[in-house]
Design an enzyme around this catalytic site. Structure first.
Site, PDB file in Angstrom:
ATOM      1  N   GLY A   1     -18.066   7.430  -2.487  1.00 46.69           N
ATOM      2  CA  GLY A   1     -17.138   7.498  -3.462  1.00 46.69           C
ATOM      3  C   GLY A   1     -17.354   6.199  -4.292  1.00 46.69           C
ATOM      4  O   GLY A   1     -18.363   5.646  -4.605  1.00 46.69           O
ATOM      5  N   ASN A   2     -16.160   5.961  -5.092  1.00 50.50           N
ATOM      6  CA  ASN A   2     -16.387   4.736  -6.027  1.00 50.50           C
ATOM      7  C   ASN A   2     -16.939   3.353  -5.455  1.00 50.50           C
ATOM      8  O   ASN A   2     -17.973   2.719  -6.206  1.00 50.50           O
ATOM      9  CB  ASN A   2     -15.024   4.340  -6.626  1.00 50.50           C
ATOM     10  CG  ASN A   2     -14.746   3.391  -7.445  1.00 50.50           C
ATOM     11  OD1 ASN A   2     -14.658   2.100  -6.975  1.00 50.50           O
ATOM     12  ND2 ASN A   2     -14.995   3.317  -8.853  1.00 50.50           N
TER      13      ASN A   2
ATOM     14  N   GLY B   1     -20.772   6.792   3.035  1.00 57.82           N
ATOM     15  CA  GLY B   1     -19.789   7.058   1.896  1.00 57.82           C
ATOM     16  C   GLY B   1     -20.502   6.857   0.683  1.00 57.82           C
ATOM     17  O   GLY B   1     -21.443   6.494   0.571  1.00 57.82           O
TER      18      GLY B   1
ATOM     19  N   LYS C   1       0.973  -1.212  -0.176  1.00 61.97           N
ATOM     20  CA  LYS C   1       0.069  -0.133  -0.090  1.00 61.97           C
ATOM     21  C   LYS C   1       0.818   1.177   0.034  1.00 61.97           C
ATOM     22  O   LYS C   1       2.123   1.233   0.541  1.00 61.97           O
ATOM     23  CB  LYS C   1      -1.028   0.072   1.089  1.00 61.97           C
ATOM     24  CG  LYS C   1      -2.047   0.837   1.202  1.00 61.97           C
ATOM     25  CD  LYS C   1      -3.196   0.602   0.043  1.00 61.97           C
ATOM     26  CE  LYS C   1      -4.522   0.006   0.501  1.00 61.97           C
ATOM     27  NZ  LYS C   1      -5.146  -0.381  -0.010  1.00 61.97           N
TER      28      LYS C   1
HETATM   29  N1  GLU Z   1      -7.179  -0.119  -3.431  1.00 61.42           N
HETATM   30  C1  GLU Z   1      -7.996  -1.399  -3.557  1.00 61.42           C
HETATM   31  C2  GLU Z   1      -7.969  -2.428  -2.258  1.00 61.42           C
HETATM   32  O1  GLU Z   1      -7.759  -1.745  -0.935  1.00 61.42           O
HETATM   33  C3  GLU Z   1      -7.364  -1.978  -4.871  1.00 61.42           C
HETATM   34  C4  GLU Z   1      -5.945  -2.414  -4.934  1.00 61.42           C
HETATM   35  C5  GLU Z   1      -5.463  -2.843  -6.121  1.00 61.42           C
HETATM   36  O2  GLU Z   1      -6.287  -2.981  -7.075  1.00 61.42           O
HETATM   37  O3  GLU Z   1      -4.517  -3.357  -6.122  1.00 61.42           O
HETATM   38  O4  GLU Z   1      -8.277  -3.083  -2.371  1.00 61.42           O
END
Ligand code: GLU
Length: 428
Positions: free
Chosen positions: A221-222, A219, A107
């Site tokens: 958002g997406n 929320g 992350k």
């Molecule tokens: N950010 C998204 C998550 O928390 C997707 C991560 C990704 O596609 O690598 O799962």
């Protein structure tokens, strides 16, 4: 996230330690999995539109890559901290393992607020972030993606910077790219739809018809928008949606007892999902406090915002009618709240299972990029449904057989898979 006493990494570790004890994980594996394998802290200097230089703090954590390259999004958030990124990278490891895709956990983040940044300034942050990490991320090492307040355009700027540095095309560097530029159809929908694929399976398990249910969603958002879209297609009714108000720096809830109209709300929301209060009122929505989402008399709660939302305190407000909580966000529920939910018999579909659809579709995006052959929408969503349903069933079987709370069952499945990969490689 505004709560300074909350530490997501401590929470992620507490969740891990509990299951490590339960399954008798050996000390070496435990020490390896309690922390990120690698982490990067760096500065991103940016020439702002007014000519001044602003220096942003950036992070990337690679928690574990025994099952495949580290994988996970990059968040742009004013309250980002290294401990939040550490926790989120750890949750990514469990997420990829529970979804059974050949990827590890990572992350990233930048402390910034895109609400206050021009497109050019955002581009400079994206390119600066990659410049700092150009030798530490890559298609076979660590593959970033979008997350809170980052989008396909950000991913493309990052890819372009990486390809400029390395002198070639490397579409496998990053996922969540725009469709037509190496992105996959369905990636935008994938996280929210994935939440609802698991919700649909949970409803089947509990013998409840989706068309007989109502939901309250935190929320807009997406993740939230696409979860609502598919939930409505299954016949469900959302009576409340909450969203962040940038001007007042707090959230508000928008309620319509006859059911919110998704298209209508999208039409009065900004690009981050902030809903316009005056316009909502004119359309007949009651505008309530941000916290009201949790105390509604509904069957389903969908926390799709940030971590630390269902706490020991707020969980007490959950109505006796609530049967299922499907976690679209990462880390929305604290261990204190988990104890309460478990006691009350509320069925929780834990974050790293419920929201695994995003990374699963990212994996499909990598596969398509590598083949240089892109699938139709139906094929992507069909494969996503198969993977999410299989992940849900694997966890719910463990929960049923071992009489475990769903989050604990998901951890048992994920930790066992990752620990096995570490053993197989001879790391522990
Ligand atoms: N950010 C998204 C998550 O928390 C997707 C991560 C990704 O596609 O690598 O799962």
């Amino acid at each position: 996230m505004a709560d300074k006493s909350f530490n997501a990494f401590e929470m992620a570790r507490a969740q891990f330690d509990k299951i490590a004890d339960m399954i008798g994980l050996d000390a070496g594996t435990r020490a390896l999995l309690r922390s990120p394998l690698r982490e990067y802290h760096f500065l991103v200097p940016v020439r702002m539109d007014d000519g001044s230089v602003q220096v942003f703090q950036g992070f990337r954590c690679q928690h574990n890559d025994a099952r495949g390259p580290s994988k996970g999004g990059i968040r742009f958030h004013p309250q980002e901290t290294i401990d939040t990124v550490r926790a989120l990278s750890m949750w990514m490891t469990w997420k990829c393992a529970v979804a059974d895709i050949p990827l590890g956990g990572g992350k990233g983040g930048v402390i910034c607020d895109p609400h206050n940044l021009s497109a050019r300034e955002q581009e400079a942050i994206c390119r600066g972030w990659i410049r700092q990490l150009a030798r530490d991320v890559g298609p076979v090492t660590d593959v970033p993606a979008p997350d809170v307040m980052t989008n396909p355009q950000h991913m493309l700027w990052m890819l372009d910077e990486f390809e400029t540095i390395h002198g070639g095309h490397y579409p496998g560097l990053i996922t969540g790219k725009p469709v037509g530029m190496g992105g996959s159809l369905g990636r935008t929908q994938a996280t929210g739809y994935g939440v609802v694929y698991t919700l649909r399976e949970a409803l089947k398990d509990l013998n409840i018809r989706p068309q007989d249910t109502t939901a309250s969603v935190q929320g807009f958002g997406n993740v939230s928008q696409y979860a609502i879209e598919l939930y409505h297609q299954l016949g469900g009714k959302t009576i409340l949606v909450s969203s962040w108000d940038q001007e007042e720096q707090k959230s508000f809830s928008f309620r319509k007892m006859s059911g919110v109209d998704l298209g209508e709300l999208r039409g009065i929301a900004d690009r981050f999902g902030g809903i316009d209060k005056a316009k909502a009122k004119a359309l007949g929505y009651e505008v309530l406090d941000g916290e009201a989402w949790i105390e509604q008399d509904v069957d389903i709660l969908l926390p799709c915002a940030l971590e630390n939302q269902i706490t020991g305190e707020t969980a007490k407000k959950i109505s006796g009618k609530v049967k299922i909580i499907a976690e679209g966000a990462n880390g929305p529920t604290t261990p204190e709240a988990d104890a309460l939910l478990k006691e009350r018999g509320i069925f929780v579909i834990p974050d790293f299972l419920a929201n695994a659809g995003g990374v699963t579709c990212s994996y499909f995006e990598q596969v398509q990029s590598n083949m240089n052959y892109f699938w139709e929408m139906d094929e992507v969503l069909g494969k996503l449904d198969v993977k999410m349903t299989a992940a849900y069933i694997a966890v719910s079987e463990v929960a049923r057989k071992q009489k475990l709370y769903m989050r604990d069952a998901a951890y048992v499945v994920a930790i066992n898979r990752v620990a096995q990969a570490c053993r197989d490689r001879g790391w522990v």
